[in-house]
Design a protein around this motif. Structure first.
Motif, PDB file in Angstrom:
ATOM      1  N   PRO A 185      25.246  26.014 -15.428  1.00  0.00           N
ATOM      2  CA  PRO A 185      25.860  26.908 -16.425  1.00  0.00           C
ATOM      3  C   PRO A 185      24.816  27.509 -17.358  1.00  0.00           C
ATOM      4  N   LEU A 186      24.960  28.779 -17.632  1.00  0.00           N
ATOM      5  CA  LEU A 186      24.051  29.486 -18.525  1.00  0.00           C
ATOM      6  C   LEU A 186      24.747  29.859 -19.826  1.00  0.00           C
ATOM      7  N   GLY A 195      21.103  35.378 -25.308  1.00  0.00           N
ATOM      8  CA  GLY A 195      20.014  36.343 -25.388  1.00  0.00           C
ATOM      9  C   GLY A 195      19.421  36.724 -24.042  1.00  0.00           C
ATOM     10  N   LEU A 196      19.838  36.038 -22.962  1.00  0.00           N
ATOM     11  CA  LEU A 196      19.269  36.321 -21.636  1.00  0.00           C
ATOM     12  C   LEU A 196      19.561  37.759 -21.212  1.00  0.00           C
ATOM     13  N   LYS A 197      18.506  38.455 -20.777  1.00  0.00           N
ATOM     14  CA  LYS A 197      18.661  39.806 -20.243  1.00  0.00           C
ATOM     15  C   LYS A 197      18.421  39.828 -18.744  1.00  0.00           C
ATOM     16  N   ASN A 198      17.511  39.005 -18.286  1.00  0.00           N
ATOM     17  CA  ASN A 198      17.154  38.967 -16.870  1.00  0.00           C
ATOM     18  C   ASN A 198      17.194  37.528 -16.373  1.00  0.00           C
ATOM     19  N   GLN A 239      14.789  33.427  -4.134  1.00  0.00           N
ATOM     20  CA  GLN A 239      13.914  32.659  -3.246  1.00  0.00           C
ATOM     21  C   GLN A 239      13.871  31.176  -3.606  1.00  0.00           C
ATOM     22  N   ASN A 240      15.041  30.587  -3.648  1.00  0.00           N
ATOM     23  CA  ASN A 240      15.175  29.153  -3.842  1.00  0.00           C
ATOM     24  C   ASN A 240      16.129  28.629  -2.773  1.00  0.00           C
ATOM     25  N   THR A 241      16.708  27.488  -3.008  1.00  0.00           N
ATOM     26  CA  THR A 241      17.693  26.922  -2.097  1.00  0.00           C
ATOM     27  C   THR A 241      18.952  26.614  -2.886  1.00  0.00           C
ATOM     28  N   LEU A 242      19.351  27.537  -3.744  1.00  0.00           N
ATOM     29  CA  LEU A 242      20.565  27.350  -4.529  1.00  0.00           C
ATOM     30  C   LEU A 242      21.776  27.450  -3.617  1.00  0.00           C
ATOM     31  N   THR A 243      22.770  26.602  -3.867  1.00  0.00           N
ATOM     32  CA  THR A 243      23.958  26.541  -3.015  1.00  0.00           C
ATOM     33  C   THR A 243      25.212  26.719  -3.860  1.00  0.00           C
ATOM     34  N   GLY A 244      26.334  26.798  -3.173  1.00  0.00           N
ATOM     35  CA  GLY A 244      27.611  26.947  -3.858  1.00  0.00           C
ATOM     36  C   GLY A 244      27.891  28.403  -4.183  1.00  0.00           C
ATOM     37  N   SER A 245      28.912  28.604  -4.980  1.00  0.00           N
ATOM     38  CA  SER A 245      29.322  29.964  -5.322  1.00  0.00           C
ATOM     39  C   SER A 245      28.627  30.436  -6.598  1.00  0.00           C
ATOM     40  N   ILE A 246      28.712  31.729  -6.835  1.00  0.00           N
ATOM     41  CA  ILE A 246      28.165  32.301  -8.063  1.00  0.00           C
ATOM     42  C   ILE A 246      29.161  32.006  -9.173  1.00  0.00           C
ATOM     43  N   PRO A 247      28.757  31.285 -10.215  1.00  0.00           N
ATOM     44  CA  PRO A 247      29.708  30.980 -11.284  1.00  0.00           C
ATOM     45  C   PRO A 247      30.078  32.245 -12.063  1.00  0.00           C
ATOM     46  N   ALA A 248      31.364  32.413 -12.311  1.00  0.00           N
ATOM     47  CA  ALA A 248      31.833  33.588 -13.044  1.00  0.00           C
ATOM     48  C   ALA A 248      31.205  33.675 -14.422  1.00  0.00           C
ATOM     49  N   GLY A 249      30.862  32.539 -15.006  1.00  0.00           N
ATOM     50  CA  GLY A 249      30.287  32.516 -16.338  1.00  0.00           C
ATOM     51  C   GLY A 249      28.972  33.257 -16.473  1.00  0.00           C
ATOM     52  N   VAL A 250      28.230  33.391 -15.377  1.00  0.00           N
ATOM     53  CA  VAL A 250      26.960  34.100 -15.461  1.00  0.00           C
ATOM     54  C   VAL A 250      27.194  35.562 -15.858  1.00  0.00           C
ATOM     55  N   PHE A 251      28.329  36.112 -15.492  1.00  0.00           N
ATOM     56  CA  PHE A 251      28.635  37.505 -15.825  1.00  0.00           C
ATOM     57  C   PHE A 251      29.165  37.652 -17.252  1.00  0.00           C
ATOM     58  N   ALA A 252      29.377  36.540 -17.935  1.00  0.00           N
ATOM     59  CA  ALA A 252      29.837  36.576 -19.322  1.00  0.00           C
ATOM     60  C   ALA A 252      28.678  36.635 -20.310  1.00  0.00           C
ATOM     61  N   LEU A 253      27.445  36.556 -19.813  1.00  0.00           N
ATOM     62  CA  LEU A 253      26.286  36.671 -20.696  1.00  0.00           C
ATOM     63  C   LEU A 253      26.269  38.081 -21.277  1.00  0.00           C
ATOM     64  N   PRO A 254      26.373  38.234 -22.593  1.00  0.00           N
ATOM     65  CA  PRO A 254      26.606  39.552 -23.186  1.00  0.00           C
ATOM     66  C   PRO A 254      25.466  40.550 -23.050  1.00  0.00           C
ATOM     67  N   ASN A 255      24.246  40.076 -22.807  1.00  0.00           N
ATOM     68  CA  ASN A 255      23.097  40.976 -22.716  1.00  0.00           C
ATOM     69  C   ASN A 255      22.497  41.051 -21.321  1.00  0.00           C
ATOM     70  N   LEU A 256      23.194  40.502 -20.334  1.00  0.00           N
ATOM     71  CA  LEU A 256      22.664  40.437 -18.976  1.00  0.00           C
ATOM     72  C   LEU A 256      22.451  41.838 -18.409  1.00  0.00           C
ATOM     73  N   GLU A 257      21.198  42.138 -18.053  1.00  0.00           N
ATOM     74  CA  GLU A 257      20.861  43.430 -17.466  1.00  0.00           C
ATOM     75  C   GLU A 257      20.574  43.328 -15.976  1.00  0.00           C
ATOM     76  N   ILE A 299      33.098  39.277 -12.591  1.00  0.00           N
ATOM     77  CA  ILE A 299      31.998  40.224 -12.543  1.00  0.00           C
ATOM     78  C   ILE A 299      32.224  41.391 -13.511  1.00  0.00           C
ATOM     79  N   VAL A 300      33.476  41.701 -13.808  1.00  0.00           N
ATOM     80  CA  VAL A 300      33.785  42.820 -14.712  1.00  0.00           C
ATOM     81  C   VAL A 300      33.301  42.556 -16.130  1.00  0.00           C
ATOM     82  N   ASN A 301      33.070  41.303 -16.482  1.00  0.00           N
ATOM     83  CA  ASN A 301      32.604  40.973 -17.830  1.00  0.00           C
ATOM     84  C   ASN A 301      31.202  41.502 -18.123  1.00  0.00           C
ATOM     85  N   ALA A 302      30.471  41.884 -17.087  1.00  0.00           N
ATOM     86  CA  ALA A 302      29.104  42.380 -17.267  1.00  0.00           C
ATOM     87  C   ALA A 302      29.045  43.907 -17.319  1.00  0.00           C
TER      88      ALA A 302
END
Length: 126
Positions: free
Chosen positions: A10-11, A16-19, A24-42, A59-62
């Motif tokens: 969870p992020l 303040g995260l923009k990027n 290029q890792n071995t991340l698994t599972g689904s993309i958490p919806a919360g990542v799109f709730a970061l208000p400054n995500l570019e 995804i619409v939250n971004a």
């Protein structure tokens, strides 16, 4: 390339995260919806992992800030949802080399800032 494994942590609270560069890792599972709730995500770089599932409805939250969505070379599936057209700031969308199926959303022409769209190596129709 790193050696990050397992699900995306969870992020929430990192407002303040923009990027987010987790490609290029071995991340698994689904993309958490919360990542799109970061208000400054570019830019969200999740390419070249082992992510599965569908694009989350959250995804619409971004829509106010996301300019780059990089999800290439994963194991994502399902249709590309119409909600993606709410990302009106989007300039780059890389969805290639996944398992997406069905037609591209007809509303993509509403993304007037979109400059690069990569969708090859999927099972898209239409």
């Amino acid at each position: 390339s790193n050696a990050l494994t397992g699900p995306i942590r969870p992020l929430i609270g990192m407002t303040g995260l923009k990027n987010v560069h987790l490609y290029q890792n071995t991340l698994t599972g689904s993309i958490p919806a919360g990542v799109f709730a970061l208000p400054n995500l570019e830019n969200l770089f999740l390419s070249s992992n082992h992510l599965t599932g569908t694009l989350p409805g959250g995804i619409v939250n971004a829509q106010a800030s996301l300019t780059g969505l990089y999800l290439s070379d994963n194991f994502l599936r399902g249709t590309i949802p119409n909600q993606i057209c709410a990302l009106y700031q989007l300039e780059n969308m890389f969805l290639d080399t996944n398992g997406f199926s069905g037609p591209l959303p007809s509303c993509l022409d509403e993304l007037t800032r979109l400059r690069r769209l990569l969708v090859f190596k999927n099972q898209l129709t239409g």
